[in-house]
Design a protein around this motif. Sequence first.
Motif, PDB file in Angstrom:
ATOM      1  N   SER A 145       0.855  -1.386   0.135  1.00 15.05           N
ATOM      2  CA  SER A 145       0.442   0.373   0.306  1.00 15.05           C
ATOM      3  C   SER A 145       1.009   1.535   0.349  1.00 15.05           C
ATOM      4  O   SER A 145       0.318   2.214  -0.083  1.00 15.05           O
ATOM      5  N   GLY A 146       2.404   1.465   0.263  1.00 17.55           N
ATOM      6  CA  GLY A 146       3.006   2.499   0.240  1.00 17.55           C
ATOM      7  C   GLY A 146       3.703   2.177   1.435  1.00 17.55           C
ATOM      8  O   GLY A 146       4.154   3.871   1.719  1.00 17.55           O
ATOM      9  N   PHE A 147       2.801   2.303   2.467  1.00 18.30           N
ATOM     10  CA  PHE A 147       3.490   2.865   3.466  1.00 18.30           C
ATOM     11  C   PHE A 147       4.813   2.385   4.413  1.00 18.30           C
ATOM     12  O   PHE A 147       5.417   1.108   3.695  1.00 18.30           O
ATOM     13  N   THR A 148       5.738   3.244   5.151  1.00 18.77           N
ATOM     14  CA  THR A 148       6.565   3.267   4.950  1.00 18.77           C
ATOM     15  C   THR A 148       7.378   1.994   6.221  1.00 18.77           C
ATOM     16  O   THR A 148       8.699   1.313   5.745  1.00 18.77           O
ATOM     17  N   SER A 149       6.095   1.336   6.285  1.00 19.91           N
ATOM     18  CA  SER A 149       6.273   0.726   7.908  1.00 19.91           C
ATOM     19  C   SER A 149       4.717   0.404   8.224  1.00 19.91           C
ATOM     20  O   SER A 149       3.953   0.848   8.026  1.00 19.91           O
ATOM     21  N   LEU A 150       4.695  -1.097   9.043  1.00 18.40           N
ATOM     22  CA  LEU A 150       3.502  -1.303   9.924  1.00 18.40           C
ATOM     23  C   LEU A 150       2.823  -0.102  10.773  1.00 18.40           C
ATOM     24  O   LEU A 150       2.367  -0.472  10.463  1.00 18.40           O
ATOM     25  N   GLN A 151       4.407   0.235  11.203  1.00 19.29           N
ATOM     26  CA  GLN A 151       4.041   1.057  12.251  1.00 19.29           C
ATOM     27  C   GLN A 151       3.872   1.329  11.832  1.00 19.29           C
ATOM     28  O   GLN A 151       2.262   2.461  12.485  1.00 19.29           O
ATOM     29  N   TYR A 152       3.597   2.933  10.584  1.00 18.38           N
ATOM     30  CA  TYR A 152       3.346   3.595  10.655  1.00 18.38           C
ATOM     31  C   TYR A 152       1.673   3.548   9.498  1.00 18.38           C
ATOM     32  O   TYR A 152       0.863   4.613   9.776  1.00 18.38           O
ATOM     33  N   MET A 153       1.473   2.444   9.672  1.00 23.09           N
ATOM     34  CA  MET A 153       0.139   2.639   8.930  1.00 23.09           C
ATOM     35  C   MET A 153      -0.514   1.826  10.188  1.00 23.09           C
ATOM     36  O   MET A 153      -1.726   2.299   9.955  1.00 23.09           O
TER      37      MET A 153
END
Length: 388
Positions: A359-367
């Motif tokens: 989905s283009g998020f830099t990390s799972l945490q940021y999502m």
Amino acid sequence: MLPHRVALLFNANKVYDRQVIAGIGQYLTFTRVKWDLFMEEDFRSRTLGIRQWRGDGIIADFDDPVVAEAVSALPLPVVAVGGSYADESHYPSGIPYVATDNKKLVQLAYGHLIEHGLERFAFFGKPPEPDNRWAHEREMWFRHLTAADGLEGIVYHGSPTSAGGWGRAQQEVAEWIRSLPKPIGIIAATDARARQLLQACIVGDVPVPEQVAIIGIDNDPIVQVLSCIRLTSVMQGAEEMGRTAAQLLHQMLHGGDCSGARVLVPPTGINVQASSLYQCIRSPHVMRARHYIRQYACMGIKTEQVASYVGVSRTLLEEHFKRELKKSVHQVILEHKLERARHLLADPMMSLTDVAVRSGFTSLQYMYVVFKREFNCTPKQYLERLQA
């Protein structure tokens, strides 16, 4: 008692045929009817030797004229499946026929485009060939609908698809799209044809759906996977067609007379995605920017890259976005990432980490942070809501 031997003559490389076959399987499962089913090993429909087949019944795709001719005269029960016809003489004589309602398929697509404020319409069909009669029925209904509203219904057939002629065919489609008055809504005869339109718009840098809104027919998941811009598509009632065809053949195998039966199955709805969600956008900068964002939002693009593609400064582009959409460029990029993430979350085979990356998020945490801020829940909680 031995099970009846039934041949299914369909090409399962097409989503429509697969759904019809699935409907037949559902009927057998729900009713506990036992049939010994014959299909080619590669799930293709071949009529070679069918006249010597020692079976009890056949369900066949009568959109294929070769199949229709081969089985029509066989001395055993046959149920035909295919497209509907305005001309009654086009239906096979004395054979029960289960049809997808071509008129309602086109009506649903046409109505959807009208609801989104479009006033110009076109149809991307198929070349005139014997096995494309269903496509020309859809084209005919498109012409009827636009003429009844006093509108010009633009029709383009394009070329048959082949590896050798693909480049030329796509160039011709791109030239046709550039020649159209805009904004315009285009109904494609199939999702495969709609995918050609999407590709031609991307290559030709024509914003979808701001200038060209596209809707297909079939709701083919393969097309969705292969398209940068998600396709709106009319969902045929193909599984219901399969269930109905199986029920008719079951009755015939037990002495029932269904020779005059004819069933029209309407579409089940529309899978609405980005390709048809037309909005009246005055700024050409916003049109181009959104076209770029739809293609690349999930690849980590930033506002500066969007502005560079459009050919204006970041400040000017932000001004246009605020005036037209009441949002920043970053907000629109984020919306597309979230839309992609929500779609991927519905896939039980995909991990949350994969969802974040794709989905283009830099990390799972940021999502997680974004979901909590936008939806007041974590991605996992959002998934649980979907499944509830």
